[in-house]
Design a protein around this motif. Structure first.
Motif, mmCIF file in Angstrom:
data_model
loop_
_atom_site.group_PDB
_atom_site.id
_atom_site.type_symbol
_atom_site.label_atom_id
_atom_site.label_comp_id
_atom_site.label_asym_id
_atom_site.label_seq_id
_atom_site.Cartn_x
_atom_site.Cartn_y
_atom_site.Cartn_z
ATOM 1 N N PRO A 24 -0.515 -3.606 -2.505
ATOM 2 C CA PRO A 24 -1.753 -2.568 -2.959
ATOM 3 C C PRO A 24 -2.025 -2.248 -4.312
ATOM 4 O O PRO A 24 -1.447 -2.658 -4.818
ATOM 5 N N ARG A 25 -3.748 -1.409 -4.407
ATOM 6 C CA ARG A 25 -4.485 -1.221 -5.304
ATOM 7 C C ARG A 25 -3.948 -3.004 -6.253
ATOM 8 O O ARG A 25 -4.156 -2.568 -7.599
ATOM 9 N N LEU A 26 -4.665 -3.012 -5.763
ATOM 10 C CA LEU A 26 -4.535 -4.854 -6.730
ATOM 11 C C LEU A 26 -6.164 -4.313 -7.866
ATOM 12 O O LEU A 26 -6.075 -5.613 -8.839
ATOM 13 N N PHE A 27 -7.334 -3.601 -6.714
ATOM 14 C CA PHE A 27 -8.172 -3.421 -7.798
ATOM 15 C C PHE A 27 -7.973 -1.889 -8.470
ATOM 16 O O PHE A 27 -8.277 -1.265 -7.677
ATOM 17 N N PRO A 28 -7.639 -1.797 -9.024
ATOM 18 C CA PRO A 28 -7.067 -0.630 -10.119
ATOM 19 C C PRO A 28 -8.704 1.061 -10.414
ATOM 20 O O PRO A 28 -9.481 -0.373 -10.550
#
Length: 200
Positions: A24-28
């Protein structure tokens, strides 16, 4: 197969005959927001026909394909466009996590909730055997459903949101199908990128 250094944030989905890991949300934010707009502006989006049960129909979404090797699916052979800066940024961030070098990426733009992806497996002949499919999503959250190919009553559902990363490896494509259904709840765009290893 997968790098385990992110075990603190990743989730291993318990699916028989499959290897699926969800980050989840590897790219914030704000990185994911910027990448969404870069991809909307800098990708050469098209709506192209595919063959379903021998009939040619327009795909219910926009697509693009980038990389170094041609890719064929659903009766369509896509010639790759050259990697651009936002695609290389994403590619360089995910490759160390899965210890894989990708030579193609298929992009899907879901313009709103009426765009969708039908049930399918990513099992085309020119995909390298045993190679993973690495999926990155930006923009609107959409349902992503997996079902067993031999028993459609067995299903697993995820909500894939902005910056999420999903990895499908092992025998996932052999035993499971997946799709993104329509929804009346969404009027905003979603972009999904599936990085692949295409045989030369």
């Amino acid at each position: 197969m997968f790098d385990r250094t992110l075990n603190a944030i990743c989730q291993n989905l318990e699916l028989p005959n499959a290897e699926v890991i969800f980050y989840p949300r590897l790219f914030p934010q704000p990185e994911s927001h910027q990448l969404l707009h870069d991809l909307l502006d800098r990708i050469e989006w098209k709506q192209e026909p595919i063959k379903i049960f021998g009939k040619s129909v327009m795909q219910p979404r926009l697509t693009a394909y980038y990389g170094t090797q041609a890719y064929t699916y659903s009766g369509v052979t896509m010639q790759p466009l050259p990697w651009n800066e936002p695609l290389l940024q994403i590619k360089q961030e995910i490759e160390p996590l899965v210890n894989t070098q990708f030579n193609g990426v298929l992009l899907n733009l879901y313009r709103n909730g009426q765009d969708y992806m039908g049930w399918h497996s990513d099992d085309e002949r020119n995909l390298a055997k045993g190679a993973i499919i690495a999926s990155v999503s930006f923009g609107e959250t959409r349902r992503f459903i997996l079902r067993r190919r031999d028993n459609h009553q067995i299903k697993v559902e995820l909500n894939l949101g902005d910056g999420d990363f999903l990895v499908m490896g092992g025998d996932t494509q052999k035993f499971w199908q997946h799709h993104v259904p329509k929804t009346a709840k969404s009027n905003c765009p979603r972009i999904n990128l599936t990085f692949r290893v295409i045989e030369q």
